[in-house]
Design an enzyme around this catalytic site. Sequence first.
Site, mmCIF file in Angstrom:
data_model
loop_
_atom_site.group_PDB
_atom_site.id
_atom_site.type_symbol
_atom_site.label_atom_id
_atom_site.label_comp_id
_atom_site.label_asym_id
_atom_site.label_seq_id
_atom_site.Cartn_x
_atom_site.Cartn_y
_atom_site.Cartn_z
ATOM 1 N N HIS A 56 0.808 -1.221 0.000
ATOM 2 C CA HIS A 56 0.000 0.000 0.000
ATOM 3 C C HIS A 56 0.844 1.276 0.000
ATOM 4 C CE1 HIS A 56 0.781 1.006 4.274
ATOM 5 N NE2 HIS A 56 0.870 -0.322 4.420
ATOM 6 N N ALA B 148 18.745 -10.176 -7.489
ATOM 7 C CA ALA B 148 17.814 -11.279 -7.290
ATOM 8 C C ALA B 148 17.963 -11.854 -5.885
ATOM 9 C CB ALA B 148 18.065 -12.368 -8.324
#
Length: 224
Positions: A147, A195
């Site tokens: 959010h 990664a």
Amino acid sequence: MRNLVIFGASNILSDIFDCAIANQLHIKSVVLHHAEAVGERDRSVQERIADLQVFGQTPQLLSFEEFQPQADELYILGPTTPQRSVLASELVQRFGLKFTTLIHPTAYVSPLAKLGQGVFIGANSVIGPGVHLDQHVFVNRGVTVGHDTRVGAFSRLQPGCNLGGLSVIGEAVTVGIGATLIERLVIGDHAFLGAGAVVTGDVAYNSLVVGVPAKFKKLVNQDL
């Protein structure tokens, strides 16, 4: 069916094809802005186009010079590298194009999120409330954006990465496969998060960070 035109190509082209088919779009053409370089472990654009024949789709492969915009077309970028901003600028300057957003039907995008033009969101990704994805952000498969996080233009979020809420991700940032960012971080423009990295602190402009927890490795591009 609406007609989709893809500019440029990369190894992510099949994901764009997949998303277009899932959205019942007709893939009209792939327009290459420079000669394709096919690496030893890559697949060519022609091979990827051949995969579409089973779906009754046979997009044209055009050069930049052959392209002429038509009224019934939607446009999106094919390359995912941050340098695709140059291609987007040229298309706007030469043709005045506006770009579509392309969202896989299995993705969830909160109605309280805001998406800039040219955004791509892949299968099974989740875009939370209050998220702002600036133009041409590329969200790959299985990504979660928490959010109220803002992701800057031309950034790319690789498969399976997770971004905590209330963060600010700069422009042309790469978040690598499976990387995790805790909430309330600031990531500088052109940063590269490796990664599997677990990012627990802010990352400076143009920096590569790797590891668990993520640590500075080097500058990404000495010319920036």
